[in-house]
Design an enzyme around this catalytic site. Structure first.
Site, PDB file in Angstrom:
ATOM      1  N   HIS A 356       0.864  -1.172   0.000  1.00  0.00           N
ATOM      2  CA  HIS A 356       0.000   0.000   0.000  1.00  0.00           C
ATOM      3  C   HIS A 356       0.902   1.224   0.000  1.00  0.00           C
ATOM      4  O   HIS A 356       2.071   1.146   0.388  1.00  0.00           O
ATOM      5  CB  HIS A 356      -0.895   0.026   1.240  1.00  0.00           C
ATOM      6  CG  HIS A 356      -2.015  -0.965   1.210  1.00  0.00           C
ATOM      7  ND1 HIS A 356      -3.032  -0.894   0.298  1.00  0.00           N
ATOM      8  CD2 HIS A 356      -2.282  -2.041   2.004  1.00  0.00           C
ATOM      9  CE1 HIS A 356      -3.889  -1.893   0.519  1.00  0.00           C
ATOM     10  NE2 HIS A 356      -3.452  -2.607   1.548  1.00  0.00           N
ATOM     11  N   CYS A 399      -0.113   2.730  -4.463  1.00  0.00           N
ATOM     12  CA  CYS A 399      -0.821   3.954  -4.816  1.00  0.00           C
ATOM     13  C   CYS A 399       0.030   5.177  -4.486  1.00  0.00           C
ATOM     14  O   CYS A 399       0.913   5.141  -3.632  1.00  0.00           O
ATOM     15  CB  CYS A 399      -2.141   4.050  -4.048  1.00  0.00           C
ATOM     16  SG  CYS A 399      -3.429   2.956  -4.685  1.00  0.00           S
TER      17      CYS A 399
END
Length: 529
Positions: A356, A399
């Site tokens: 992440h 991301c």
């Protein structure tokens, strides 16, 4: 018989027709041109066997006849290309035939029988008589020189000496092949490592032609009987090089300009990729964020990315090391320890982080953010001397924000529910260190999510792996490959939610990264998005 079966049978018939139309010398020429493509000894193969090997290697098929058209065009079988309706296929893809092989083939076509005899005579003190027997063709002499390691795409000095003695006008062919690199070096002539300063005598004789310089050097070497042994030739290579350097400074009117994009690209130097070990490829794969201080989900599908990366980088010659579910401190410890190792016997470094993320950083499984600069700093020229002037490549699947590019549908590694996931949150913006020889390839532009299929892996990593497998054997450099990744990913769409994704590449590379073509078969990637 249905149409698909008929189509499958038509292409082998086409290849058989080509094989029957070729002369023996043309078959040998095709085998010579394919030597670097197949990485095999093709000196005694027949046409049907050669086509069979190209087909088995996935290089030739009814859907991809480009190589066949390119080969026939190279050996000037234009009429056959036209009769087989292959003319339109020639320009549809970048040629995978080595420019070096084309150079040698073109030289062989322009060397007549008497010139070949003189070339063989000049080589009598360097090569065995059996290698220079009366029936040996020019291409066969070139192949014998390659086996003795006195001729290669990076070692043309002896070839230039020979051509200068038997047919000086063909030196233009060699100079055109070498032109991009030399032009680049001349532009950078005040920089380190680009050759000795020109002497006053060299600069004061502009009227001397390239041929004069070469023939004077050749005559001097012959008078001193300097080519009695191969070792003597290498001992005098600096003299030959000086002569060729003076040729390069002569009037450009004697050299044919290169018009192709490929030639312009070759003007860039390449990072050396000659060591037995390509380098370490560290893969950090963070899947389970259960104990994270943030609301981050498990990254389903990341195992597919890990397996693809391991297969591909092992195939490229890297020593892959996988670390799963690392906290912030563990990630920092990993890169710091890797930066203290001795990479002197390796060509480069690769690091892949699957996690992440947020703008300018990636998360550890504990929720701690690691800045991109913190990942790269342990490998800069000050901290890791053994990686100076070597490429350091980082591939990040995470991301870079929470915004979604429209249109598209896939899972993001941030709090969202779907079969397609993102990797995101928010932190102070950071960037890679501005040191030389770094490359950072990100799955998305700052501020946006990246997408990952729970079953097939992420768009970015899967495209990266597939394009490395497809394009490395064709000699493409890494930046070109990543540009293709950018294009492929930008065209994907998550139809269910109309989301899209645009990867981003940043680098401070000074040369091209071109991986050597691996000896083994390319890995078969099961998941194709």
């Amino acid at each position: 018989m249905d149409d698909s079966l008929r189509s499958e049978m038509e292409f082998p018939r086409l290849l058989l027709r080509v094989a029957q139309a070729l002369r023996k010398d043309e078959i040998k020429a095709l085998a010579f041109l394919c030597t670097d493509i197949l990485k095999q000894d093709l000196s005694s193969v027949e046409a049907t066997e050669l086509f069979g090997r190209l087909t088995e290697g996935g290089l030739l098929s009814a859907e991809q006849p480009y190589l066949l058209a390119d080969l026939l065009n190279t050996i000037d079988r234009i009429r056959l290309v036209r009769e087989l309706k292959l003319k339109d296929q020639i320009s549809m893809t970048k040629s995978i035939i080595s420019p070096y092989r084309k150079l040698l083939y073109d030289l062989s076509k322009n060397i007549n029988e008497n010139e070949l005899k003189r070339m063989k005579f000049l080589l009598t003190s360097t090569m065995q008589r059996t290698e220079l027997e009366t029936g040996a063709t020019t291409l066969e002499v070139f192949q014998a020189m390659e086996r003795k390691d006195i001729l290669s795409d990076t070692n043309l000095t002896l070839l230039e000496y020979l051509i200068g003695n038997i047919c000086p006008k063909l030196l233009n062919n060699i100079q055109s092949f070498k032109m991009p690199e030399e032009t680049f070096q001349m532009i950078q002539e005040t920089g380190p490592g680009y050759g000795r300063p020109r002497s006053r005598s060299e600069l004061s004789l502009p009227h001397k032609t390239p041929e004069d310089s070469l023939l004077e050097t050749s005559a001097s070497l012959q008078r001193s009987n300097s080519f009695q042994r191969l070792e003597d030739f290498r001992a005098h290579s600096d003299i030959a090089t000086e002569s060729f350097d003076s040729m390069r400074l002569s009037s450009n009117t004697s050299l044919e300009p290169l018009q192709t994009t490929r030639a312009a690209e070759e003007g860039l130097a390449r990072y050396p990729m000659t060591r037995r070990r390509r380098g370490v490829c560290l893969i950090v794969n963070n899947y389970d964020f259960t104990n994270s201080t943030r609301n981050l989900k498990k990254r389903e599908g990341t195992q597919v990315d890990e397996e693809s990366l391991v297969h591909v980088f092992n195939w490229l010659g890297f020593e892959t090391q996988v670390k799963n579910d690392c906290t912030k401190e563990q990630m920092l410890s990993l890169v710091q320890e890797l930066g203290t190792r001795d990479h002197g016997q390796m060509d480069c470094l690769a690091c892949c982080v699957l996690s992440h993320g947020l703008e300018g950083a990636v998360y550890g499984v504990d929720g701690g953010a690691v800045g991109l600069r913190e990942l790269t700093e342990p490998f800069n020229g000050t901290r890791c001397a053994s990686l100076r002037e070597k490429p350091k490549m980082f591939f990040i699947q995470a991301c870079q924000g929470q915004k979604e590019q429209q249109p598209c549908f896939i899972q993001a590694d941030s709090p969202v529910s779907s079969s397609i996931s993102m990797d995101a949150s928010r932190v102070v913006q950071d960037s890679i260190a501005c040191d030389a020889d770094f490359l950072m390839s990100m799955p998305t532009v700052p501020g946006f999510v990246s997408l990952r299929d729970r079953n097939q892996g992420s768009w970015f990593i899967q495209s990266l792996c597939q394009n490395l497998v497809k394009m490395v054997p064709s000699g493409y450099d890494l930046v070109s490959i990543l540009t293709k990744v950018n294009d492929d990913v930008s065209r994907m769409i998550d139809a269910g939610k109309d989301r899209k994704q645009m990867p981003q590449l940043a680098f401070t590379l000074r040369k091209q990264v071109v991986f050597p073509i691996p000896d083994g078969r390319p890995p078969v990637l099961q998941n194709k998005l």
